[in-house]
Design an enzyme around this catalytic site. Sequence first.
Site, mmCIF file in Angstrom:
data_model
loop_
_atom_site.group_PDB
_atom_site.id
_atom_site.type_symbol
_atom_site.label_atom_id
_atom_site.label_comp_id
_atom_site.label_asym_id
_atom_site.label_seq_id
_atom_site.Cartn_x
_atom_site.Cartn_y
_atom_site.Cartn_z
ATOM 1 N N GLU A 93 -26.672 -15.084 -38.332
ATOM 2 C CA GLU A 93 -28.232 -15.636 -38.186
ATOM 3 C C GLU A 93 -28.365 -14.927 -36.960
ATOM 4 O O GLU A 93 -29.044 -15.468 -35.930
ATOM 5 C CB GLU A 93 -28.033 -16.778 -37.913
ATOM 6 C CG GLU A 93 -28.081 -17.348 -39.821
ATOM 7 C CD GLU A 93 -28.664 -18.614 -39.763
ATOM 8 O OE1 GLU A 93 -28.542 -19.225 -40.547
ATOM 9 O OE2 GLU A 93 -29.136 -19.282 -38.777
ATOM 10 N N GLU A 113 -23.860 -18.303 -46.705
ATOM 11 C CA GLU A 113 -24.297 -19.224 -46.241
ATOM 12 C C GLU A 113 -25.564 -20.478 -47.047
ATOM 13 O O GLU A 113 -26.457 -19.548 -46.948
ATOM 14 C CB GLU A 113 -24.916 -19.820 -44.825
ATOM 15 C CG GLU A 113 -25.011 -20.754 -44.115
ATOM 16 C CD GLU A 113 -25.749 -21.292 -42.197
ATOM 17 O OE1 GLU A 113 -24.515 -20.439 -41.575
ATOM 18 O OE2 GLU A 113 -25.990 -21.465 -42.264
#
Length: 1006
Positions: free
Chosen positions: A169, A256
């Site tokens: 991320e 995710e």
Amino acid sequence: MKKNLQMFKRLMYLPLFLMLFSLSSVAQSPVEKHGRLQVNGNRILNQYGEITSLAGNSLFWSNAGDTSDFYNAETVDFLAENWNSSLIRIAMGVKENWDGGNGYIDSPQEQETKIRKVIDAAIANGIYVIIDWHTHEAELYTDEAIDFFTRMADLYGDTPNVMYEIYNEPIYQSWPVIKNYAEQVIAGIRSKDPDNLIIVGTSNYSQQVDVASADPISDNNVAYTLHFYAAFNPHDNLRNVAQTALDNNVALFVTEWGTILNTGQGEPDQESTNTWMAFLKERGISHANWSLSDKAFPETGSVVQAGQGVPGLINNQLTTSGDIVKNIIQNWDTETASEPTTTQCNTIECIRVAMQTAQAGDEIIIASGNYNFQNKIQGAFNRSAYLYGNANGSSTNPIILRGESATNPPVFSGLDYNNGYLLSIEGDYWNIEDIEFKTGSKGIVLDNSNGSKLKNLVVHDIGEEAIHLRDGSSNNSIDGCTIYNTGRTKPGFGEGLYVGSDKGQHDTYERACNDNTIENCTVGPNVTAEGVDVKEGTMNTIIRNCVFSAEGISGVNSSDAFIDLKGAYGFVYRNTFNVDGSEVINTGVDFLDRGTGFNTGFRNAIFENTYNLGSRASEISTARKKQGSPEQTHVWDNIRNPNSVDFPISDGTENLVNQFCPDWNIEPCNPIDETNQAPTISFLSPINNITLVEGYNLQVEVNATDADGTIDNVKLFIDNNLVRQINSTSYKWGHSESPNTDELNGLTEGTYAFKAIATDNEGLSAETEFVLTVIAVQNPSETCNFNTPSQNGLEDFDNKKFSNVFVLGSGGPSLSNLKTFTINWNSQYNGLYQFSINTNNGVPDYYINLKPKITFQFKNENPEMSISNSLIPNFDGDYWVTSDNGNFVMVSKSNNFTLYFSNDSSTPTCNVISSNQRSQTIKINNDSGTNFKLFPNPASNETIFVSSKNERLVSVEVYDLQGKLLISHNDDSTLLKLNISEISSGTYVIKITGTTSKKRSLFVKK
């Protein structure tokens, strides 16, 4: 999408025994079933080319100390056997300030040992495993990442189970920074593993996949990471971002996602989770849930209850989120993404159902016939509609709604003009083709529809406007549509095409309808408002190559222009505007500033259009300033017939118009490259298409020059096959100086395209072509049986005056050259055979020299023949004659044959000399006051229309120039649509019969 959501809800409540039966019936593991995964466009496919969507769990940070250890084979075994998981993700923590030195950077050996337990267990269970470099700052550890992933690729690259997620991320990093890092790591992986899937994180917590899709990584097996949390708003915006990336043709992988807030807290949002799952299922996107852990409250996204560890997982001690996630994964079919389907419909119900359940790539084909609607359904904005679609296609897989036959389209008819859109579309990427729409309050309305294409549609007899692009509909095209008879109940709102919304409705509809193109359309007659109305708030509207008729425009609600431009960056060019006797039309294009301060009255261009103004040239301006203070309006290079100035009326428009091409124009103002001009090339021999008999001897010579340089080479091709390239200045093939004098000979019966291409010293090229027709050798014959023309064809046209005659374009013998003459083949003058033609301007008679063995071509159902001079039959009698490119075409009026005299250089010449004899001619009148009208003019499409003002049509007949009847159509209407797709290019005669009169006209179909 609604259908998929309902299916998903049904799956959630399957009885347990059905779930167990489903699990026990699986004979193959996911990897055995699908093999190595491969990106193809915006989808991930298995080894058989099938769309494959995986579902599984993501482990928690491997370097965290506040959760039980699930990094073991027992966890993986249980998920594979009991949860039907096809995927597990390893979140290997790289380095965090809270990890106490447990991350990979500080403890590489410990972390690698830990994650390899999971990798090995996944391989043993036949499921897929994602190795994730779990950090928000991967670019700080580029060297370590390259070393780590290169080693993993070396260890596991030969197994199809493994995927590499090289950046979890990114947060504040720009895409160029991420991409630079990714390309270096990918190079390390590919040095050991050329095949397995690589997943790359994207900016802003792996959510800006649209930005990455605009500048993708150059690797044929890369997907991009999308993360979402169902309880965190806004949902629709992120799904739109994801759809944009898919439309840009990149693949996505949700590594995710959570049922809760992005903080890991809050209550699970079941409804939003269901919507997200339906979105992923419909698009075949794989996903892994965050997270398989037992972290204590407030981490509500954990699957296992706090502190219960692996035993809690096995004993089903799950959180609320865990129950939702388990149900999704257990019932997720790895082949849920369906392939596009084709539906054949011949009923209204079938069409409605197919549109309601449509998915990207589906095709709905409608049989020819009349579809008369008896009821309405709810469309966009709760408006009544007859047909409605809200599913989304994609740029690579649009939803197609089309008629089965382009020449015999299905006809959709509504109940009345007062209420009901014939077609309401609220989804992206719909292709709508080959359909006729009539009788509705509006024809076709696109609301928030992007990337859609409307092609070859006919829309007529509409209460208001025919086609409306509304509520942000952008990047759409309208091509080849025919529109007439609009504004039947509201003439002031009877636009042919309407782009955007009036400023008074901008609170209801998104005003920015941008980048739309309208081209090759026929608009009118009886379009009561503007042909096209481009509203304020829009930009980049293109209107080109259309034909507009002012006949029937009402003047109501200021409707006195062909087009209204109220937006910004509107481009109107290469259109034809026909006044067609209208006394209402007052200008070509109105340009306006509506005072909204947003894309109105700014940078509009009007150029290279043709205005056919009739007797009103002194009253009609090319363009006119209608309202406000528009800026940078450019008008130039328009053609006005009759020739007249662009602004014949002094109304201040000239003060606001620039009469030159601006640098922001859609097309370059100086398209010719001044530094290098293309060469010129032409055939010296032969100069035109030729016909030769088998066994011919052919020579070809080309002239090629370059005004600003030299010719580098000239190539000659036959049917795109290279004969020979010549680099010298003498460009000859088949001549005595050629390396092979027979290089062009030996072609058998058939047609062949000869093409020469000249290339100059700077690489620019030009080309020219001719067609060689090779015919078989024919034996001479003294007798011929002719089948055309018919006895009742053109003969009765002699010595008559014709009204309603239309000469449309060219392509065959010219009407102006069509004459009658009397010929006597028995009279000779020094070997010359005489015939005479009289014209109004005193053109003298002609003689034709019939040299020995001259070739006559007889057009009949028998093969072409060659006859010698001694075998000429008696051709005395009356004839039609016309000239076509130097050749003579003779049509007998009594002996039933057609005779062609070829003036081609490759055959004996028909020498022509003059004398002073004269005979009769046909007089042709163009009566503009006739009841009948034929359009479009010329007939460039496969359909023409015949209309009548004061009477109803009875019949229309089409003859060729030999008098053979080709089409006979009976009708009882004031407007007739006639299909001419089966007629070859050429000149024809149309005979029109009305209830009170008969008319004849001539047209040329191109």
